[in-house]
Design a protein around this motif. Structure first.
Motif, mmCIF file in Angstrom:
data_model
loop_
_atom_site.group_PDB
_atom_site.id
_atom_site.type_symbol
_atom_site.label_atom_id
_atom_site.label_comp_id
_atom_site.label_asym_id
_atom_site.label_seq_id
_atom_site.Cartn_x
_atom_site.Cartn_y
_atom_site.Cartn_z
ATOM 1 N N TRP A 127 15.328 -13.152 -52.814
ATOM 2 C CA TRP A 127 14.636 -13.122 -54.187
ATOM 3 C C TRP A 127 14.761 -11.600 -54.836
ATOM 4 O O TRP A 127 13.886 -10.795 -54.072
ATOM 5 C CB TRP A 127 13.176 -13.641 -54.092
ATOM 6 N N THR A 128 15.470 -11.528 -55.560
ATOM 7 C CA THR A 128 15.404 -9.957 -56.285
ATOM 8 C C THR A 128 14.977 -10.058 -57.700
ATOM 9 O O THR A 128 15.414 -11.105 -58.407
ATOM 10 C CB THR A 128 16.976 -9.431 -56.195
ATOM 11 N N THR A 129 14.327 -9.097 -58.058
ATOM 12 C CA THR A 129 13.877 -8.904 -59.595
ATOM 13 C C THR A 129 14.378 -7.769 -60.236
ATOM 14 O O THR A 129 14.775 -6.679 -59.481
ATOM 15 C CB THR A 129 12.355 -9.047 -59.720
ATOM 16 N N PRO A 130 14.805 -7.590 -61.608
ATOM 17 C CA PRO A 130 14.569 -8.771 -62.457
ATOM 18 C C PRO A 130 15.566 -10.106 -62.325
ATOM 19 O O PRO A 130 16.685 -9.975 -61.819
ATOM 20 C CB PRO A 130 14.743 -8.190 -63.946
ATOM 21 N N LEU A 131 14.871 -11.122 -62.714
ATOM 22 C CA LEU A 131 16.121 -12.529 -62.734
ATOM 23 C C LEU A 131 17.142 -12.086 -63.741
ATOM 24 O O LEU A 131 16.893 -11.658 -65.074
ATOM 25 C CB LEU A 131 15.361 -13.617 -62.796
ATOM 26 N N PRO A 132 18.367 -12.721 -63.455
ATOM 27 C CA PRO A 132 19.159 -12.657 -64.626
ATOM 28 C C PRO A 132 18.969 -13.616 -65.790
ATOM 29 O O PRO A 132 18.002 -14.486 -65.638
ATOM 30 C CB PRO A 132 20.445 -13.036 -64.010
ATOM 31 N N GLU A 133 19.518 -13.566 -66.944
ATOM 32 C CA GLU A 133 19.127 -14.501 -68.007
ATOM 33 C C GLU A 133 19.762 -15.755 -67.764
ATOM 34 O O GLU A 133 20.899 -15.912 -66.812
ATOM 35 C CB GLU A 133 20.055 -14.002 -69.376
ATOM 36 N N GLY A 134 19.043 -16.910 -67.910
ATOM 37 C CA GLY A 134 19.218 -18.229 -67.244
ATOM 38 C C GLY A 134 19.003 -18.434 -65.875
ATOM 39 O O GLY A 134 18.733 -19.696 -65.533
ATOM 40 N N VAL A 135 18.526 -17.591 -65.290
ATOM 41 C CA VAL A 135 17.634 -17.496 -63.896
ATOM 42 C C VAL A 135 18.392 -18.178 -62.744
ATOM 43 O O VAL A 135 18.237 -17.790 -61.735
ATOM 44 C CB VAL A 135 16.308 -18.127 -63.851
ATOM 45 N N LEU A 136 19.383 -18.945 -63.197
ATOM 46 C CA LEU A 136 20.082 -19.682 -62.086
ATOM 47 C C LEU A 136 20.703 -18.901 -61.074
ATOM 48 O O LEU A 136 20.776 -19.228 -59.869
ATOM 49 C CB LEU A 136 21.193 -20.840 -62.664
ATOM 50 N N ASN A 137 21.561 -17.804 -61.431
ATOM 51 C CA ASN A 137 22.398 -17.215 -60.595
ATOM 52 C C ASN A 137 21.892 -15.932 -60.215
ATOM 53 O O ASN A 137 22.304 -14.750 -60.017
ATOM 54 C CB ASN A 137 23.987 -16.864 -61.402
ATOM 55 N N GLY A 138 20.609 -16.018 -59.784
ATOM 56 C CA GLY A 138 19.988 -14.608 -59.390
ATOM 57 C C GLY A 138 19.398 -14.524 -58.018
ATOM 58 O O GLY A 138 18.886 -13.552 -57.628
ATOM 59 N N ARG A 139 20.068 -15.463 -57.157
ATOM 60 C CA ARG A 139 20.115 -15.423 -55.688
ATOM 61 C C ARG A 139 20.529 -13.942 -55.098
ATOM 62 O O ARG A 139 21.655 -13.796 -55.354
ATOM 63 C CB ARG A 139 20.425 -16.318 -54.894
ATOM 64 N N GLY A 140 19.460 -13.234 -54.330
ATOM 65 C CA GLY A 140 20.152 -11.880 -53.904
ATOM 66 C C GLY A 140 20.767 -12.111 -52.510
ATOM 67 O O GLY A 140 20.327 -12.997 -51.682
ATOM 68 N N GLN A 141 21.649 -11.225 -52.144
ATOM 69 C CA GLN A 141 22.108 -10.929 -50.939
ATOM 70 C C GLN A 141 21.209 -10.787 -49.773
ATOM 71 O O GLN A 141 20.011 -10.440 -50.115
ATOM 72 C CB GLN A 141 22.958 -9.825 -50.676
ATOM 73 N N LEU A 142 21.181 -11.390 -48.631
ATOM 74 C CA LEU A 142 19.985 -11.290 -47.596
ATOM 75 C C LEU A 142 19.739 -9.778 -47.226
ATOM 76 O O LEU A 142 20.462 -8.946 -46.961
ATOM 77 C CB LEU A 142 20.531 -11.987 -46.390
ATOM 78 N N GLY A 143 18.280 -9.557 -47.356
ATOM 79 C CA GLY A 143 17.862 -8.510 -46.818
ATOM 80 C C GLY A 143 17.810 -7.494 -47.956
ATOM 81 O O GLY A 143 17.388 -6.221 -47.962
ATOM 82 N N THR A 144 18.003 -7.763 -49.484
ATOM 83 C CA THR A 144 18.032 -6.869 -50.564
ATOM 84 C C THR A 144 16.714 -7.326 -51.528
ATOM 85 O O THR A 144 16.640 -6.755 -52.525
ATOM 86 C CB THR A 144 19.240 -7.020 -51.223
#
Length: 257
Positions: free
Chosen positions: A191-208
């Motif tokens: 989970w990385t922030t800020p989330l992108p517009e639309g929020v769907l494609n905001g999953r972060g690479q592991l460990g980031t």
């Protein structure tokens, strides 16, 4: 989905190169390639299909025919697990409990069909920000309340760190699910922030990001889960890069966390 820029043959080739033993497939690219051809491609490479994603959207018109087709596709691919993204509010509705009741009824109608074909339905709770349009089932406890109406070899749950990391009740729910043999899928994303517009494609690479992925993996280990661990990243920046490079980076990140 983590490397959706790769064709199915290229994905299989890269998994073999990197020693990744299984892949979770998505329906659209598989249907485009051909169900039987995809099954043969993966099988001949010595890989397993860990899950098929996705069935669900059980509050929409046409849900039953589409989900029966998804169950048949899973069986043809040789996987025993179909992941369900249950669906949000019906058009024009604000009745969230009613949507959950419809989802439960639909799963009840599908479970015997799936069980007869050796396929388990894995209800995936999604983060509450998706409750209106994608999934009215937001917590693992809600998913289990539905799943427990059916045999464990027909209906269980997907544990996805991206969707559950915030919920203080989730660890106990993991233990509840595992004690019944209902953890049918375990997925990692950060989970990385800020989330992108639309929020769907905001999953972060592991460990980031913010999720203690090592702790979650240890939780599943302690609960007795021995099945596959998938990495599922929806991320525009990763999709824009070379797929083989992203896959290798993801494997290294997985081993590190």
């Amino acid at each position: 989905m983590t490397v959706r820029q790769l064709s199915l043959p290229a994905l299989v080739e890269e998994c073999v190169r990197l020693g990744i033993p299984g892949i979770g497939l998505w329906r659209d690219p598989v249907k485009e390639y051909g169900i039987e051809a995809a099954a043969a491609l993966v099988r001949d490479a010595g890989l397993t299909v860990t899950t098929l994603c996705r069935g669900g959207f059980l509050t929409s018109d046409g849900w039953e025919a589409d989900n029966r087709a998804a169950i048949d596709e899973a069986a043809a691919l040789g996987t025993d697990t179909l992941v369900l993204v249950s669906g949000g509010l019906p058009a024009g509705s604000r009745d969230l409990p009613g949507a959950r009741a419809r989802i439960a009824d639909a799963i009840g109608a599908l479970a015997p069909y799936a069980g007869a074909r050796g396929v388990r339905l894995a209800i995936e709770p999604l983060h509450p920000m998706y409750a209106s349009d994608r999934c009215a089932v937001s917590t693992l406890d809600q998913a289990l309340d539905i799943a427990e109406r059916h045999p464990a070899d027909q209906v269980g749950v997907t544990v996805d760190t991206y969707h559950l990391w915030w919920d203080e009740n989730a660890p106990a729910a993991v233990e509840r699910a595992a004690a019944q043999g209902r953890v049918h899928s375990f997925q990692l994303a950060d989970w990385t922030t800020p989330l992108p517009e639309g929020v769907l494609n905001g999953r972060g690479q592991l460990g980031t990001g913010a999720i203690d992925l090592a702790w979650w993996t240890s939780l599943l280990d302690r609960a007795g889960y021995t099945g596959p661990v998938e990495v599922e990243l929806f991320n525009d920046a990763l999709w824009a890069r070379d797929g083989g490079e992203v896959l290798e980076e993801t494997l290294n990140a997985f081993l590190k966390v």
